[in-house]
Design a protein around this motif. Structure first.
Motif, PDB file in Angstrom:
ATOM      1  N   LYS A 115       0.822  -1.218   0.000  1.00 33.69           N
ATOM      2  CA  LYS A 115       0.000   0.000   0.000  1.00 33.69           C
ATOM      3  C   LYS A 115       0.853   1.263   0.000  1.00 33.69           C
ATOM      4  O   LYS A 115       0.387   2.324  -0.420  1.00 33.69           O
ATOM      5  CB  LYS A 115      -0.925   0.016   1.213  1.00 33.69           C
ATOM      6  CG  LYS A 115      -2.057  -0.963   1.106  1.00 33.69           C
ATOM      7  CD  LYS A 115      -2.938  -0.912   2.336  1.00 33.69           C
ATOM      8  CE  LYS A 115      -4.051  -1.935   2.237  1.00 33.69           C
ATOM      9  NZ  LYS A 115      -4.879  -1.924   3.466  1.00 33.69           N
ATOM     10  N   LYS A 117       3.586   1.607  -1.718  1.00 30.44           N
ATOM     11  CA  LYS A 117       4.327   1.677  -2.973  1.00 30.44           C
ATOM     12  C   LYS A 117       3.519   2.464  -3.994  1.00 30.44           C
ATOM     13  O   LYS A 117       2.291   2.483  -3.967  1.00 30.44           O
ATOM     14  CB  LYS A 117       4.617   0.264  -3.519  1.00 30.44           C
ATOM     15  CG  LYS A 117       5.461  -0.576  -2.596  1.00 30.44           C
ATOM     16  CD  LYS A 117       6.813   0.051  -2.423  1.00 30.44           C
ATOM     17  CE  LYS A 117       7.647  -0.683  -1.410  1.00 30.44           C
ATOM     18  NZ  LYS A 117       8.810   0.061  -1.003  1.00 30.44           N
ATOM     19  N   ASP A 118       4.214   3.108  -4.902  1.00 33.91           N
ATOM     20  CA  ASP A 118       3.594   3.839  -5.999  1.00 33.91           C
ATOM     21  C   ASP A 118       2.731   2.876  -6.816  1.00 33.91           C
ATOM     22  O   ASP A 118       3.043   1.692  -6.917  1.00 33.91           O
ATOM     23  CB  ASP A 118       4.722   4.439  -6.859  1.00 33.91           C
ATOM     24  CG  ASP A 118       4.196   5.304  -7.976  1.00 33.91           C
ATOM     25  OD1 ASP A 118       3.756   4.737  -8.987  1.00 33.91           O
ATOM     26  OD2 ASP A 118       4.242   6.534  -7.830  1.00 33.91           O
ATOM     27  N   ASP A 119       1.662   3.375  -7.420  1.00 33.22           N
ATOM     28  CA  ASP A 119       0.776   2.524  -8.229  1.00 33.22           C
ATOM     29  C   ASP A 119       1.514   1.807  -9.354  1.00 33.22           C
ATOM     30  O   ASP A 119       1.095   0.744  -9.794  1.00 33.22           O
ATOM     31  CB  ASP A 119      -0.367   3.341  -8.830  1.00 33.22           C
ATOM     32  CG  ASP A 119      -1.379   3.764  -7.785  1.00 33.22           C
ATOM     33  OD1 ASP A 119      -1.406   3.146  -6.701  1.00 33.22           O
ATOM     34  OD2 ASP A 119      -2.146   4.705  -8.058  1.00 33.22           O
ATOM     35  N   ARG A 120       2.587   2.396  -9.827  1.00 32.79           N
ATOM     36  CA  ARG A 120       3.345   1.782 -10.917  1.00 32.79           C
ATOM     37  C   ARG A 120       4.339   0.751 -10.419  1.00 32.79           C
ATOM     38  O   ARG A 120       4.921   0.013 -11.198  1.00 32.79           O
ATOM     39  CB  ARG A 120       4.098   2.850 -11.706  1.00 32.79           C
ATOM     40  CG  ARG A 120       3.164   3.806 -12.426  1.00 32.79           C
ATOM     41  CD  ARG A 120       3.920   4.965 -12.993  1.00 32.79           C
ATOM     42  NE  ARG A 120       4.357   5.762 -11.838  1.00 32.79           N
ATOM     43  CZ  ARG A 120       5.347   6.636 -11.863  1.00 32.79           C
ATOM     44  NH1 ARG A 120       6.020   6.837 -12.949  1.00 32.79           N
ATOM     45  NH2 ARG A 120       5.679   7.311 -10.788  1.00 32.79           N
ATOM     46  N   TYR A 121       4.531   0.688  -9.095  1.00 35.37           N
ATOM     47  CA  TYR A 121       5.510  -0.230  -8.522  1.00 35.37           C
ATOM     48  C   TYR A 121       5.073  -1.680  -8.704  1.00 35.37           C
ATOM     49  O   TYR A 121       3.915  -2.018  -8.518  1.00 35.37           O
ATOM     50  CB  TYR A 121       5.689   0.057  -7.032  1.00 35.37           C
ATOM     51  CG  TYR A 121       6.655  -0.891  -6.365  1.00 35.37           C
ATOM     52  CD1 TYR A 121       8.022  -0.684  -6.465  1.00 35.37           C
ATOM     53  CD2 TYR A 121       6.207  -1.996  -5.670  1.00 35.37           C
ATOM     54  CE1 TYR A 121       8.914  -1.544  -5.874  1.00 35.37           C
ATOM     55  CE2 TYR A 121       7.097  -2.866  -5.069  1.00 35.37           C
ATOM     56  CZ  TYR A 121       8.442  -2.641  -5.175  1.00 35.37           C
ATOM     57  OH  TYR A 121       9.324  -3.502  -4.598  1.00 35.37           O
TER      58      TYR A 121
END
Length: 134
Positions: A115, A117-121
């Motif tokens: 949660k 982490k960046d959405d792109r991670y």
């Protein structure tokens, strides 16, 4: 145990022949059916081997400090495998309420970790499912 030793141990646990055979059977079956199978059957033994391997992995990882878990979460598909095995865990848990409790806890910790982490991670486990993911 050093982190390198831990990673080596986790790799060995997931690549041994019995685990790989059980994982291959899981991929061809429904985990709920495996958990409902006769207790002396190959299917029931296989699902228990998988879940108990992940329970053992979870116990080892839970011993780490929180700051060290991130590097493990990047490469270990705890949440993925918990999701894959959850139907079987729920069935077996009816008879054994604490069954896979550490596995459940570690999967929740990995979810919480993700949660932040960046959405792109994408973790290595999320982006690179491969033959040894299970």
């Amino acid at each position: 145990m050093s982190k390198t030793q831990l990673l080596s141990t986790l790799y060995e646990m997931r690549t041994n022949a019995q685990y790989q055979t059980a994982e291959a059977l899981r991929r061809k079956s429904h985990v709920a059916d495996m958990a409902k199978a006769d207790k002396d059957s190959l299917e029931y033994g296989a699902i228990n081997l998988l879940i108990n391997t992940w329970e053992t992995i979870s116990i080892l990882v839970l011993e780490l400090k929180d700051k060290d878990k991130g590097s493990i979460f990047e490469i270990l598909p705890v949440l993925y495998m918990f999701t894959e095995l959850n139907d079987a865990i729920e069935i077996i848990s009816c008879k054994f309420p604490a069954y896979a409790a550490n596995f459940r806890l570690l999967s929740k910790q990995q979810l919480e970790w993700l949660k932040f982490k960046d959405d792109r991670y994408q973790t290595g486990e999320k982006g690179g499912m491969h033959a040894l993911f299970g």
